[in-house]
Every structure is written in structure tokens, then in C-alpha cells.
Design a protein around this motif. Sequence first.
Motif, PDB file in Angstrom:
ATOM      1  N   ASP A  40       0.860  -1.176   0.000  1.00 46.32           N
ATOM      2  CA  ASP A  40       0.000   0.000   0.000  1.00 46.32           C
ATOM      3  C   ASP A  40       0.900   1.231   0.000  1.00 46.32           C
ATOM      4  N   PHE A  41       0.333   2.400   0.216  1.00 46.08           N
ATOM      5  CA  PHE A  41       1.111   3.643   0.229  1.00 46.08           C
ATOM      6  C   PHE A  41       1.129   4.257   1.620  1.00 46.08           C
ATOM      7  N   VAL A  42       1.170   3.391   2.625  1.00 47.32           N
ATOM      8  CA  VAL A  42       1.224   3.821   4.012  1.00 47.32           C
ATOM      9  C   VAL A  42       2.485   3.242   4.655  1.00 47.32           C
ATOM     10  N   ALA A  43       3.276   4.108   5.310  1.00 47.25           N
ATOM     11  CA  ALA A  43       4.526   3.675   5.919  1.00 47.25           C
ATOM     12  C   ALA A  43       4.266   2.926   7.217  1.00 47.25           C
ATOM     13  N   SER A  44       5.316   2.315   7.737  1.00 48.44           N
ATOM     14  CA  SER A  44       5.175   1.512   8.955  1.00 48.44           C
ATOM     15  C   SER A  44       4.783   2.353  10.174  1.00 48.44           C
ATOM     16  N   ASN A  45       5.051   3.652  10.128  1.00 54.29           N
ATOM     17  CA  ASN A  45       4.661   4.516  11.239  1.00 54.29           C
ATOM     18  C   ASN A  45       3.226   5.031  11.101  1.00 54.29           C
ATOM     19  N   GLY A  46       2.529   4.581  10.073  1.00 56.41           N
ATOM     20  CA  GLY A  46       1.126   4.947   9.887  1.00 56.41           C
ATOM     21  C   GLY A  46       0.890   6.168   9.033  1.00 56.41           C
ATOM     22  N   SER A  47       1.945   6.847   8.588  1.00 58.34           N
ATOM     23  CA  SER A  47       1.771   8.039   7.755  1.00 58.34           C
ATOM     24  C   SER A  47       1.756   7.655   6.279  1.00 58.34           C
ATOM     25  N   PRO A  48       0.990   8.362   5.467  1.00 60.81           N
ATOM     26  CA  PRO A  48       0.907   8.030   4.041  1.00 60.81           C
ATOM     27  C   PRO A  48       2.124   8.511   3.259  1.00 60.81           C
ATOM     28  N   TYR A  49       2.230   8.032   2.048  1.00 60.93           N
ATOM     29  CA  TYR A  49       3.271   8.461   1.106  1.00 60.93           C
ATOM     30  C   TYR A  49       3.199   9.979   0.941  1.00 60.93           C
ATOM     31  N   LEU A  50       4.324  10.673   1.189  1.00 61.95           N
ATOM     32  CA  LEU A  50       4.374  12.141   1.204  1.00 61.95           C
ATOM     33  C   LEU A  50       3.281  12.678   2.127  1.00 61.95           C
ATOM     34  N   ALA A  51       3.421  12.378   3.393  1.00 65.04           N
ATOM     35  CA  ALA A  51       2.362  12.522   4.398  1.00 65.04           C
ATOM     36  C   ALA A  51       1.561  13.816   4.306  1.00 65.04           C
ATOM     37  N   ASP A  52       2.223  14.967   4.361  1.00 66.58           N
ATOM     38  CA  ASP A  52       1.485  16.228   4.402  1.00 66.58           C
ATOM     39  C   ASP A  52       0.690  16.480   3.126  1.00 66.58           C
ATOM     40  N   TYR A  53       1.144  15.888   2.024  1.00 68.38           N
ATOM     41  CA  TYR A  53       0.436  16.129   0.763  1.00 68.38           C
ATOM     42  C   TYR A  53      -0.975  15.550   0.799  1.00 68.38           C
ATOM     43  N   ALA A  54      -1.236  14.591   1.662  1.00 66.01           N
ATOM     44  CA  ALA A  54      -2.570  13.980   1.731  1.00 66.01           C
ATOM     45  C   ALA A  54      -3.650  15.024   1.983  1.00 66.01           C
ATOM     46  N   GLN A  55      -3.365  15.993   2.843  1.00 66.03           N
ATOM     47  CA  GLN A  55      -4.359  17.033   3.135  1.00 66.03           C
ATOM     48  C   GLN A  55      -4.591  17.922   1.921  1.00 66.03           C
ATOM     49  N   PHE A  56      -3.533  18.188   1.144  1.00 67.73           N
ATOM     50  CA  PHE A  56      -3.680  19.016  -0.049  1.00 67.73           C
ATOM     51  C   PHE A  56      -4.459  18.272  -1.132  1.00 67.73           C
ATOM     52  N   TYR A  57      -4.240  16.966  -1.193  1.00 64.46           N
ATOM     53  CA  TYR A  57      -4.948  16.155  -2.195  1.00 64.46           C
ATOM     54  C   TYR A  57      -6.440  16.148  -1.910  1.00 64.46           C
ATOM     55  N   VAL A  58      -6.797  15.922  -0.658  1.00 65.09           N
ATOM     56  CA  VAL A  58      -8.220  15.900  -0.276  1.00 65.09           C
ATOM     57  C   VAL A  58      -8.852  17.273  -0.512  1.00 65.09           C
ATOM     58  N   ALA A  59      -8.137  18.340  -0.120  1.00 62.56           N
ATOM     59  CA  ALA A  59      -8.663  19.688  -0.319  1.00 62.56           C
ATOM     60  C   ALA A  59      -8.832  19.995  -1.806  1.00 62.56           C
ATOM     61  N   GLY A  60      -7.858  19.591  -2.619  1.00 60.07           N
ATOM     62  CA  GLY A  60      -7.961  19.814  -4.058  1.00 60.07           C
ATOM     63  C   GLY A  60      -9.113  19.050  -4.677  1.00 60.07           C
ATOM     64  N   ALA A  61      -9.338  17.811  -4.201  1.00 61.88           N
ATOM     65  CA  ALA A  61     -10.457  17.009  -4.699  1.00 61.88           C
ATOM     66  C   ALA A  61     -11.790  17.675  -4.362  1.00 61.88           C
ATOM     67  N   LYS A  62     -11.869  18.283  -3.200  1.00 59.50           N
ATOM     68  CA  LYS A  62     -13.104  18.969  -2.817  1.00 59.50           C
ATOM     69  C   LYS A  62     -13.350  20.190  -3.701  1.00 59.50           C
ATOM     70  N   VAL A  63     -12.296  20.871  -4.080  1.00 59.41           N
ATOM     71  CA  VAL A  63     -12.437  22.010  -4.991  1.00 59.41           C
ATOM     72  C   VAL A  63     -12.976  21.536  -6.338  1.00 59.41           C
ATOM     73  N   LEU A  64     -12.440  20.430  -6.841  1.00 62.35           N
ATOM     74  CA  LEU A  64     -12.907  19.895  -8.120  1.00 62.35           C
ATOM     75  C   LEU A  64     -14.380  19.495  -8.043  1.00 62.35           C
ATOM     76  N   ASP A  65     -14.802  19.052  -6.861  1.00 63.16           N
ATOM     77  CA  ASP A  65     -16.207  18.657  -6.669  1.00 63.16           C
ATOM     78  C   ASP A  65     -17.098  19.846  -6.311  1.00 63.16           C
ATOM     79  N   GLY A  66     -16.495  21.017  -6.146  1.00 54.76           N
ATOM     80  CA  GLY A  66     -17.259  22.186  -5.742  1.00 54.76           C
ATOM     81  C   GLY A  66     -17.720  22.150  -4.299  1.00 54.76           C
ATOM     82  N   ASP A  67     -17.054  21.343  -3.496  1.00 57.84           N
ATOM     83  CA  ASP A  67     -17.455  21.163  -2.099  1.00 57.84           C
ATOM     84  C   ASP A  67     -16.610  22.061  -1.188  1.00 57.84           C
ATOM     85  N   PHE A  68     -16.805  23.362  -1.282  1.00 57.52           N
ATOM     86  CA  PHE A  68     -16.042  24.294  -0.456  1.00 57.52           C
ATOM     87  C   PHE A  68     -16.554  24.329   0.981  1.00 57.52           C
ATOM     88  N   ALA A  69     -17.792  23.939   1.177  1.00 54.50           N
ATOM     89  CA  ALA A  69     -18.406  24.039   2.501  1.00 54.50           C
ATOM     90  C   ALA A  69     -17.712  23.157   3.534  1.00 54.50           C
TER      91      ALA A  69
END
Length: 227
Positions: A40-69
Amino acid sequence: MPQPLRVTELTSLSGPPLMGRWILPLMLLLWVASFWPYDDFVASNGSPYLADYAQFYVAGAKVLDGDFATLYDNADNQRCMLEVLPSLEPGFSLPFRYPPHVAVILAPLAMFSYPVAATLFAFISVATYVAVLIVLRRELAVLRNVPLGAYLAMAAGFPLVLETLIGGQLSIFGLASVVGAACLLRRNHPISAGVVLGLLCYKPNVALLMGLGCCLRYPKAILGGLV
């Protein structure tokens, strides 16, 4: 009282280049090993691949969906992360605490799967860092006098930079903004420098600190920053 090192003495040191040559492969090796058994893309310490980028990815996906709320809804962001990376621990959380325009700028990467988007983000970050190194060496005579091999080894082996890149953070872009603004100020272009420095508004606390400094020495830069 010990005397400061001269440039000629600095360029003759073998310690920093040698250390740089070892730190980069060692950190990369440990980082890659942390994802064993690579199912998978999760390290042994429980953090994802390029850990901090996960929050930017989710936020960007919400923008694409128009879900700013729900952009700052931590519970919903956590749910979205688990959908993208099911192997994450249920309690893993990375609250999105950046201004909305950061999500808008990073939204195009969210059109790809997380591994592809995170890898593209890493390539962009590395390219930005290389550009910063080129500019610094061109602008500062003290760095031009350092042998190229030693300069690259020290730059590649700087632990804080490696942690920033591996952690999927935005600090490299902040560094590029500061270096670009400094170069423009050296050429007496304070308003243009302010525009470049304004890119730091992704992190308002840092932008405010730099803005206060400009107020004292280059007040015209504030006009550019407001753009």
C-alpha cells in the motif's frame, strides 16, 4: 578567539560534501524501507506516502467537486483520506489549515490517483529546489567559489530540505519566494519583489513576518505584496 572560516578554507573541507553524499542515499533508503512490504502507500509509522500532501490532495479534490463548505471539516477530511488510502489508521488526521486558494492551486493534481498526484508534487518540489540552487549560486559569489560537486553534495544532503521533500510539505515553495524576492530587491525592483513575496500568503504567519521586515527596509515592496 577563533577566526571565521574563509571561502578558500570552506572549499577545501571534505566533511560537508562527504556527509552530503551519505545523508541523501541513507535517508532515501530508510524512507523506502519504511513502506515494506510495499502493498500500500502507508509507511510503517502509519503516515501516508508524502504525508502532508494527503491534506492538499483531499482539499484539491473537494475544490474539483465544488465542495467548499466542508473544506475545513476535519471529520469529513479524515473520511475522504480513508477513502483514498484505506490502509490508514482510522484515527489518522491531517487538518487542512491553509487559505482556500492553496486548495484551488493544487486542485489540478487531484484529477489523478493519489500515488500519481503525490509523485508529480514531489517532482515539482525537487525542480523548484534545483531552480533555487541555481539562482543562489548565480547570485552569491561565495557560493560560486565553492566547487560544484561540494555545493551539490551539501545541498542534496541538507536534512531539513530532505524532510520537507519526503514529507510532502510546501516549504520549498516558500524558500523559492524568499530567494526570488531577495534577487529582485538586489536589483532595486521592490514592487516586483513584493509580488513574488506575496506568494508566501499560503502561510500568513510567515508572510506577515517578511512583510514587517520589508516595511522597515523596502516599504515599496508592500505595494507589490498587496497585488
